[in-house]
Structure formats: structure tokens, C-alpha cells
Enzyme design. Structure first.
Site, PDB file in Angstrom:
ATOM      1  N   SER B 127      -3.720  -5.110 -15.492  1.00  0.00           N
ATOM      2  CA  SER B 127      -3.894  -6.040 -14.518  1.00  0.00           C
ATOM      3  C   SER B 127      -5.076  -6.342 -14.376  1.00  0.00           C
ATOM      4  CB  SER B 127      -3.035  -5.927 -13.373  1.00  0.00           C
ATOM      5  OG  SER B 127      -3.636  -6.658 -12.232  1.00  0.00           O
ATOM      6  N   TYR B 151      -1.956  -0.531  -6.088  1.00  0.00           N
ATOM      7  CA  TYR B 151      -1.467  -1.063  -7.466  1.00  0.00           C
ATOM      8  C   TYR B 151      -2.565  -1.112  -8.618  1.00  0.00           C
ATOM      9  CZ  TYR B 151       0.424  -4.939 -10.658  1.00  0.00           C
ATOM     10  OH  TYR B 151       0.772  -5.450 -11.654  1.00  0.00           O
ATOM     11  N   LYS B 155      -2.548   0.988 -12.090  1.00  0.00           N
ATOM     12  CA  LYS B 155      -2.797   0.249 -13.541  1.00  0.00           C
ATOM     13  C   LYS B 155      -4.262   1.051 -14.192  1.00  0.00           C
ATOM     14  CE  LYS B 155       0.668  -2.658 -13.815  1.00  0.00           C
ATOM     15  NZ  LYS B 155       1.376  -2.817 -14.669  1.00  0.00           N
TER      16      LYS B 155
END
Lengths: 328, 328
Positions: B127, B151, B155
Site C-alpha cells: 500500500s 497498517y 505493510k
């Protein structure tokens, strides 16, 4: 203050403990207690008026981290790691010690934070191995993380965890990307980077040393004294000034092997230089080609971190700290 | 070929399975078997002549990864993740699913590799959240990893693991940094980024939509069709060409909200634009300020990855794929 050093039996850990004892405090705050931990029991340091606990413990064993922070140390230096060559040879051990061990520590602090608001300062030694070829020179502070070893990968992941755990308030963390420490005291070892120290340390005491690469190889260095200096500065610094990006490339000395040798010539003369034997080693040459030639380190310099200016200073520091004060 | 999709019930996973079935193969190689896995049982796709297995499984449960690769799929698409907002709210769940789940998968493949030489291609959806403010525009390929969410941290760590496991030969991995997918089909959701899609999708069907930020906010987008296109291209690509840095920022469309609205005006007229209601939301404005405005994506573009050129195209793709072919 109560200070915990994990990895206290290593070269940097021992020098850090000695420096903390000599200083007696972090800035204005006196040190009342030192806890020294490593996989081998650290030596009991001399000359400290406060309480000292030495302890043999493996951070990568589940449950150990919780025990280490049970007494809620105010500051944690996390220096423990499997070195690069071993992490490359033993995949499982490298990830277990360098990644899982670090995560156990960070998670133990997080759980304690959630229990009682515990929020220590955590100072973590990262490495220039978080970057890998192709590399610009000098490498800017915002260069991407592209480790080309499992060790560098483990350090880069630990940096990311440190930033996130800090951002969420579980602890106040700072990651220090150490340059190659030169001149490492002691005996020559088999680390691929060992020659950078060997070609200076050995001739300075009349011993032969082997140079496996060409003189135009450029690399990034700091003295053991400066390495400890970074950690002490990180302990004193107002971390709010650092902002959200908590992992810093340190200032250091970028030099070619030829420049190292010229500094040796100035410090110890032609006879010392003649003790360096050229024995080219293809494998070491190939490895070293991917290593960092030097960093801009603008952020760390602006925050007050310092290192030597050149190899003349690095050699003088070695003579002062290792030959005069210990051997002399 | 046997293809495993983990995260097959999500929007991108469903579209990917449909595309693979429509294509019938990866380049010259026909697809004989599809295994579709998610935490909810994926729907059985239509129109596929080969064998299909759908399976409800949680990758973050120890032992699941081993079972998923027991039949040694030739290619693994790993799309499964807890989304950004949930990973921020539920620290444990985010790390368990997005980090531990990924590591379990990678380690299961590693163990299988060590047993019998198994070495699948692993295509991982990363991402743009791996970078965080302050950000240049456009963001170069060699910009550092500075996620400002858990998050994004998860990633970024997964990217580092993917590179190292690939370097060591356990699998052949590639990480695809997805831009924000726009126009997301379906109903408006509560994701902070949802408005980017809402302000186009809803007016296109005569519904009102809320715009919580100012029109000068710039962000980085791709259509669902292009997101699937990246994954298909990653499946076909000669990965030796990619070299050791296996995580790629994808090409996309950098646009301000104002430019999005102008494209809507061109596609659907003034009446559609009037359905956008300005309701400023301080919290969303603050979050969005740290998001990526756009990437250079030079490496991915040179490797043949493609996206739309502008929002006119993104809107047209939405009309073709969602309104004409499904609703129309």
C-alpha cells in the site's frame, strides 16, 4: 534513574556502562541503578556507587522480556543482536534474536504501558545495513530501506516497530543507525568488515594485518567512543524535537581505505604502513561493493549528534582509549 | 497452473478471480485449478472449466498457512489484510493479521522450500501507506519508508520480509503498492478515504454524496480494473528483470478533488456535480493531509505496469465495468 542495558557484554555495551558510571547520570538525573543483561553474564562494572544487577538472559526466549521490565527501568538500551554474518548463515537464529527478541521487548513494554502507564525511553541500535546497493553517495536521510542481508532486514523491521510503538505512545523510542565501528579493539575477527579495523589496529602495535580489498573502497565509520556518544546523546535528547521519524542515520567519517592508510602513515609512519599485506579476496570485495559509502546525516547533525571529522581523529581516539589508558 | 488467492472474497480478490477465469491462463500457461480463500467463504465463481476450491480460513491462525500450501500452488496472490482504520483501532488484530499472518505464509513456503524445493511466485498487495508525511510530490521510487499508521507499518514490514525471503530463494516475490482504489464499487462506507469514491459513484446514479475536505486536496488513485491489471502483470513478468528491490510503487492518477469533480462534470454534467454536498470534517481533513499526493513510479512504468491517465478514464472504466456490465 534505573537504566537497563540489553546486550551489555558486547563491546559497545561495556563501553556504554563504563561511560554511564563515569558520568554518574543522564544530564541532571543521577543513575541509581544499572541492570546489565546479555546472553553471557556481563562483568560487574567497577566504580559505581549505586546498585548493579548483572543477569544472563536470552531476550528471544518467551517470557524473558516481561521479567526484564518487571522493575520498570526508566531507560532501556537495546543493543542485543546476532551479527550480520551469523544472521546470514543461521536464518532461524537471526530472525529469532534480532526480530522476535526485539518484538518481545517492545510488546512487553506495551503490555506494561497498558497496565500501569509505564513509558520508558527505548534506545535501539540499528545499522547502516538497512540500506543496500545501488546507493548514492552521500546517502540522504530520506533514502529508502533496501537491506540486502537478513540482518539488515531485521534491523529495518525493528526500526519500523520502534516508530509505530512510539507513535502509539507505548514508549518513547529512538533508533540509532550505527556506522561501522572502527577501530574495534581486541583481536582480529572473521567478520567481513574486520579488515577496516585490522589494518590500523595491528600496525599500531607492530603487528601485520591483511587488506583484502583495493584502496579505493569507500565506507562509513565511527569510533567506539562516538558510538557510545550517540547513545548518551540519545538518552539526553528531547525526543519531541525528533518528530515522528525516530530512526536516524548518524554522522560519521566517510573514507577510502587509501585515506585510512594515509592517516596511519601520519600517525605511526611508513614502517607501520608496511605491515599491511595486500591479499585480495574476491568474496570480501564483492560483499563490500554493496556497502554504504557514507550518509548526509543532516537530521542527526542538526539534533546535536557528533562524530570524528576524519581518520586522524579516529586513530587518535583509539590510541587514547585503548593503548594509553588500557595497555599503556 | 494452480493459483491460490488469499483474500479472495474482497473487492480486488473477486475481480482478480473473474479476470483470471476470463483470461484462462497466465500468459501461455493455462490455469487448471483455482483455490479461493478468505475469512468468509468466497463465492464459487462462474464460467471456469477447471477445478475450483473455495475455503474459509484465517491465515493468522497458526497452522493454516501450512494447510493452504499443502497442495503446492504454483502462484500465490496474498491480498488478505485488515484495513487501515481497523488496524489502527485494534492494535493486536492488525499485527496478528497483517504481520503475523503474512509471516506465517512466508515461513510455511520457506519450510516447504527447504523440504522439497517448492518455490512459488508470491504476489503481495502492499500500500502507499508505507510512506508518510512530510512527503515530496511526486514521491520518488527511492523515498524512505515512514509509515504513520500501524497498517502502513505492517505493510512495510511485510515488504521487507518479502524481499529477504525472495533474496534467499524461498519464493519468487513481488510487492505491489496499490494506490487508493477509486471508484470503489458498492455502497458508501465509513473508511476515511471513502469520499474519493463516493463523490463520483453516487452522483453518477443520481444520489447525493458528502465531500468532507477542500477541493485542493491531492491524492493518488487507480481504478479497480487497473489494480487487477497490476496483479496480472506481476504474475506474467520476468521477475529477474525486477532485481533485488521487489516492492514497487505502481503508476496511478494524481488528482485534486477539484480535478475529480471537473471530470465528473465532463462525464455527467452539472446536475451530477450539484449532488456533492460540502460538509467539512476536521478529523478527515487532518488525516488526509498526511496522505500521498502521487508517485513517480518510474521503475514500475519501465517494467510495463500501467494505469489510467486521468479521472475521465477512471470514470469511464467505472461506467463500463460497474454500470453498463452489471447494472445496465
Amino acid at each position: 534513574m534505573h537504566i537497563l542495558i540489553i546486550g551489555a557484554a558486547g563491546m559497545v555495551g561495556r563501553k556504554l556502562a563504563a561511560r554511564l558510571i563515569a558520568d554518574g547520570g543522564i544530564g541532571e538525573k543521577p543513575i541509581e541503578k544499572l541492570t546489565l543483561v546479555d546472553v553471557v553474564e556481563p562483568e560487574h562494572p567497577e566504580g559505581f556507587g549505586g546498585s548493579v544487577v548483572t543477569r544472563k538472559a536470552d531476550l528471544s526466549a518467551p517470557g524473558e522480556a516481561e521479567q526484564l521490565i518487571e522493575s520498570r527501568p526508566d531507560m532501556i538500551f537495546h543493543l542485543a543482536a546476532i551479527v550480520s554474518a551469523e544472521a546470514e548463515l543461521d536464518f532461524d537464529k537471526g530472525y529469532r534474536v534480532n526480530l522476535d527478541g526485539t518484538r518481545y521487548l517492545f510488546d512487553a513494554v506495551r503490555v506494561a504501558h497498558n497496565q500501569d502507564g509505564y513509558r520508558p525511553r527505548v534506545i535501539f541500535t540499528s545499522s547502516i545495513a538497512v540500506v543496500g546497493a545501488p546507493l548514492p553517495f552521500p546517502i540522504p536521510d530520506d533514502f529508502h530501506l533496501t537491506p540486502l542481508t537478513s540482518y539488515g532486514t531485521q534491523k529495518a523491521i525493528s526500526e519500523l516497530l520502534l516508530s509505530d510503538y512510539t507513535r502509539r505512545g507505548f514508549f518513547d523510542g529512538i533508533g540509532i543507525r550505527l556506522p561501522t565501528v572502527c577501530i574495534r579493539p581486541g583481536k582480529p575477527n572473521k567478520a567481513a568488515s574486520g579488515f577496516f579495523s585490522n589494518i590500523l589496529r595491528e600496525p599500531l602495535i607492530g603487528q601485520e594485518a591483511i587488506l583484502p580489498v583495493s584502496e579505493d573502497v569507500r565506507h562509513w565509520h565511527t569510533s567506539p567512543r562516538s558510538a557510545v556518544g550517540y547513545l548518551i546523546h540519545a538518552a539526553k535528547l528531547d525526543l519531541d524535537e525528533v518528530g515522528p521519524h525516530r530512526n536516524l542515520s548518524m554522522p560519521g567519517v566517510s573514507a577510502t581505505v587509501g585515506e585510512q592508510i594515509e592517516a596511519l602513515r601520519r600517525a605511526a609512519g611508513e614502517r607501520a604502513v608496511r605491515l599491511i599485506r595486500r591479499v585480495p579476496d574476491e568474496m570480501i570485495m564483492k560483499m563490500v561493493a554493496g556497502w554504504a559509502p557514507g550518509f548526509e546525516a543532516k537530521r542527526a547533525t542538526a539534533l546535536g549528534f557528533t562524530a570524528e571529522k576524519n581518520f586522524d581523529e579516529i586513530i587518535r581516539v583509539h590510541i587514547e582509549d585503548e593503548l594509553v589508558s588500557i595497555g599503556g
